[in-house]
Design an enzyme around this catalytic site. Structure first.
Site, PDB file in Angstrom:
ATOM      1  N   SER A   1      54.698  43.352  36.320  1.00  0.00           N
ATOM      2  CA  SER A   1      54.818  44.807  36.302  1.00  0.00           C
ATOM      3  C   SER A   1      53.495  45.558  36.283  1.00  0.00           C
ATOM      4  O   SER A   1      53.485  46.783  36.422  1.00  0.00           O
ATOM      5  CB  SER A   1      55.661  45.256  35.103  1.00  0.00           C
ATOM      6  OG  SER A   1      57.023  44.983  35.343  1.00  0.00           O
TER       7      SER A   1
ATOM      8  N   GLY B   1      46.872  51.289  30.252  1.00  0.00           N
ATOM      9  CA  GLY B   1      47.086  49.959  30.795  1.00  0.00           C
ATOM     10  C   GLY B   1      48.517  49.723  31.184  1.00  0.00           C
ATOM     11  O   GLY B   1      49.316  50.654  31.328  1.00  0.00           O
ATOM     12  N   HIS B   2      48.831  48.459  31.364  1.00  0.00           N
ATOM     13  CA  HIS B   2      50.190  48.050  31.698  1.00  0.00           C
ATOM     14  C   HIS B   2      50.327  46.579  31.364  1.00  0.00           C
ATOM     15  O   HIS B   2      49.356  45.819  31.405  1.00  0.00           O
ATOM     16  CB  HIS B   2      50.491  48.276  33.175  1.00  0.00           C
ATOM     17  CG  HIS B   2      51.909  48.641  33.443  1.00  0.00           C
ATOM     18  ND1 HIS B   2      52.959  47.760  33.270  1.00  0.00           N
ATOM     19  CD2 HIS B   2      52.464  49.804  33.861  1.00  0.00           C
ATOM     20  CE1 HIS B   2      54.094  48.365  33.568  1.00  0.00           C
ATOM     21  NE2 HIS B   2      53.835  49.608  33.931  1.00  0.00           N
ATOM     22  N   ASP B   3      51.544  46.168  31.029  1.00  0.00           N
ATOM     23  CA  ASP B   3      51.877  44.769  30.799  1.00  0.00           C
ATOM     24  C   ASP B   3      52.838  44.312  31.880  1.00  0.00           C
ATOM     25  O   ASP B   3      53.493  45.127  32.544  1.00  0.00           O
ATOM     26  CB  ASP B   3      52.525  44.578  29.427  1.00  0.00           C
ATOM     27  CG  ASP B   3      51.580  44.902  28.290  1.00  0.00           C
ATOM     28  OD1 ASP B   3      50.369  44.664  28.447  1.00  0.00           O
ATOM     29  OD2 ASP B   3      52.046  45.392  27.249  1.00  0.00           O
TER      30      ASP B   3
ATOM     31  N   GLY C   1      58.109  32.657  32.810  1.00  0.00           N
ATOM     32  CA  GLY C   1      57.015  31.717  32.649  1.00  0.00           C
ATOM     33  C   GLY C   1      55.629  32.268  32.872  1.00  0.00           C
ATOM     34  O   GLY C   1      54.653  31.516  32.759  1.00  0.00           O
TER      35      GLY C   1
END
Length: 450
Positions: A59, A298-300, A305
């Site tokens: 993402s 930001g972004h994660d 996995g």
């Protein structure tokens, strides 16, 4: 002196401590670049992970999609507060009024209000994204009024990808290559499996045995939301530095219009208080943080996995990108990010919450909450809640966990209690809350009571 000489030791030790098969990190600070990698990209082959290895960015892709929208806005081709249907007439959800009302800004800020995890696989053709938009018309529920509530929405970014393809011509992938990847000078990035195979590409690992997952590529229909892109972490640093330079790449090429990054950092919607480490608001495609007065964005990202983390500290001129391919990924990312930001930005990250020593009484919140991807059964339990989570995919097994109230009192100014999982997930204790007197279970998604 080299930037961050301890970086290799930090990631080596964290990977061993948290059972991570392979990981990579890149840091841009003080005009320099530091990189390190550890372990293997695939336990079946034993191929070593290197700084130029490609990991799934998941993402984090959404920020690249948001950048394409900001380019269109800068060219006068898109008005952020215009209804999506002005540019993409075929957009729609089950609610006719919402279909007419949802704006581009609401999609960027996850406030469109419709089901966010519509993961229908519509094939691998160039029409995959468009076919998913068509599928949504008869399958995506409106779970809150447009603009009323934050709920993380992959489906909204699929719609943005279709809009980009319509206005640029071609596909979302071709627009990303022409307007961001190539002008930015990115070399180690892939948008399809046939591209990734030309690099040292990481496979995901799952379970206690860190077993290689048999499926690598996810449905192309969700590509603008993060299903297919992979990159070396140095390319995420390059991307972040472009933002810090107000939209200009390393060679002087302008990628974004002046002021776009400042606009993307403006809070669009406040998030439920989930602790000092978590994002406090969402901007235009960006998570917004405030760590002891130091702003960060930001972004994660996460896929089966694999997990990625990308952070930019505008006032400290620091960009960090970290990725893993299994194990207790969140714990490794926490540990490495803490060390990097302390060394480069003088920032001490707040600790993640841990369960209280003694459970405190919790309000009864029994019920079933469901989305197209997940169902949750919530029951009162001794000292907290018992939550059974069932992924709504063929063959998925339900898991039951115990949650306890994090604080005896609600956070100051908050309208919700926060619950913490007694058992860790990927090395950290997860958090959930309930919004609007139990109408929604919230875990970044606002999942309605069935």
């Amino acid at each position: 002196m080299a930037l961050l000489p301890e970086l290799q030791a930090w990631i080596d030790e964290a990977a061993e401590r948290h059972g991570v098969p392979g990981a990579a990190v890149a840091v841009g600070a003080a005009g320099g670049l530091a990189e390190a990698a550890t372990g293997v990209v695939n336990r079946n082959t034993g191929v070593e992970a290197t700084p130029d290895s490609l990991f799934r960015i998941a993402s984090v892709t959404k920020v690249w999609t948001a950048a394409l929208i900001m380019q269109l806005a800068g060219e006068g081709l898109v008005e952020l507060d215009a209804p999506v249907r002005r540019y993409l007439p075929e957009f729609g959800v089950l609610d006719p009024a919402a279909s007419e009302a949802v704006t581009v800004r609401q999609l960027l800020s996850h406030t469109g209000g419709f089901d966010g995890d519509v993961f229908e696989d519509t094939g691998r053709g160039d029409d995959a994204v468009g076919r998913l938009v068509e599928f949504m018309r008869a399958n995506a529920r409106q779970v809150s009024p447009p603009g009323a509530l934050f709920s993380y929405c992959n489906s909204g970014y699929v719609v943005l990808g279709a809009l980009i393809a319509r206005l640029r011509g071609g596909t979302w992938e071709s627009a990303l290559r022409r307007h961001v990847i190539e002008p930015l000078g990115v070399t180690h990035m892939a948008l399809h499996a046939e591209e990734a195979v030309l690099f040292r590409a990481a496979a995901g690992h799952a379970g206690a045995g860190r077993t290689v997952l048999p499926r690598w590529e996810q449905p192309r229909s969700n590509s603008p939301a993060g299903s297919i892109a992979s990159a070396a972490m140095r390319e995420l640093v390059r991307f972040g530095r472009m933002f810090l330079a107000d939209g200009v790449g390393e060679d002087g090429t302008r990628i974004l219009p002046p002021g776009a990054f400042a606009a993307m950092r403006e809070p669009q919607v406040a998030l439920p208080d989930m602790g000092a480490r978590a994002a406090y608001a969402w901007g235009l495609g960006l998570m917004l943080f405030d760590w002891d007065g130091v702003p960060a964005v930001g972004h994660d990202g996460g896929l089966p996995g694999q997990r990625a983390c990308w952070r930019v500290l505008p006032g400290r001129d620091v960009v960090v990108a970290i990725t893993t391919n299994g194990g207790d990924a969140r714990a490794l990312i926490d540990e490495v990010l803490e060390a990097v930001l302390a060394a480069t930005a003088g920032v001490e990250l707040p600790a993640r919450p841990t369960p209280p020593a003694s459970p405190v009484p919790a309000e009864p919140l029994a019920g079933r909450y469901s989305s197209p991807a997940d169902a949750y059964e919530v029951r009162p339990a001794d000292g907290g809640l018992e939550v059974t989570h069932t992924p709504l995919e063929a063959g998925a097994e339900p898991t039951t966990t115990r949650w306890v109230l994090l604080n005896a009192a609600r956070p100051q100014g908050a309208s919700h209690d926060v619950f913490i999982g007694v058992e860790k997930e990927e090395g950290v204790h997860p958090l959930i809350t309930f919004l609007q007197d139990g109408r929604y279970l919230y875990n970044t998604r606002a999942i309605p009571r069935a």
